[in-house]
Design an enzyme around this catalytic site. Structure first.
Site: not given
Length: 160
Positions: A63, A91, A61, A94
Site C-alpha cells: 500500500e 495494517c 508495504h 497503511c
C-alpha cells in the site's frame, strides 16, 4: 471536478487481478506476496508490492509503495476520488497513510486476522477521531489472494 463514486464489481476484480500480479512479483523476490494498485479516474496511477526485505525499509508495504508512486505520478500528496486495491487487509500503518492521503475507497482481498485493522482487529476507518472517511469493500477475489499467501508460506516452511 470528480464524479460521484460508481462501483463496478467487474472493475474491482480487474484491478484486484493487477494487484495479484504484483504480489506474485514480490514473491519471486522472496517478499511476502502482497500487491496493491491505486486507481484514479479509471487509470492505475500507482503500483506496489511488499518489498521491506529487498529495500531495507520496514515501511515498504504494498500500500505504501503504491500510494507513494501515485502521489508522485499525480504531483499531489492527496489522492481524492481514488481507490486502493490491495490483496491483503491493511495494517494500522497503511490505514493511517490511507486516511492521510485521502484515498476514497479501499478494496481488499484476503482478511488478515493477526494485524488487519479494517475489520479483523477493529474497524480503524470507523473511528470518530478521523477527519476523513474511507469506503471499504473486503473479500474481492479473497480465495485467490489467500491462496497466493498460503502457497508462499507453505514453500517457505518446506525450505526450512
Amino acid at each position: 471536478m470528480r464524479h460521484p463514486l460508481i462501483i463496478d464489481r467487474s472493475q474491482d476484480q480487474h484491478f484486484m487481478r493487477e494487484a495479484l500480479n504484483l504480489a506474485t512479483e514480490g514473491a519471486a523476490l522472496g517478499e511476502v506476496p502482497v500487491g496493491a494498485v491505486l486507481v484514479q479516474d479509471g487509470q492505475i496511477v500507482g503500483r506496489g508490492f511488499n518489498c521491506p526485505i529487498t529495500t531495507h525499509d520496514p515501511s515498504a508495504h504494498a500500500e505504501m509503495v503504491a500510494i507513494r508512486a501515485a502521489a508522485q505520478a499525480v504531483s499531489n500528496y492527496r489522492l481524492p476520488g481514488s481507490t486502493l486495491y490491495v490483496t491483503l487487509e491493511p495494517c494500522s500503518m497503511c490505514a493511517g497513510l490511507i486516511v492521510h492521503s485521502r484515498v476514497q475507497r479501499v478494496v481488499y482481498g484476503a482478511s488478515e486476522p493477526k494485524a488487519g485493522v479494517v475489520a479483523s482487529r477493529g474497524e480503524f476507518f470507523n473511528q470518530a477521531f478521523l477527519n476523513h472517511r474511507v469506503l471499504v469493500e473486503g473479500g474481492v477475489l479473497a480465495e485467490e489472494c489467500g491462496a497466493v499467501l498460503s502457497e508462499f508460506f507453505k514453500l517457505r516452511r518446506a525450505a526450512r
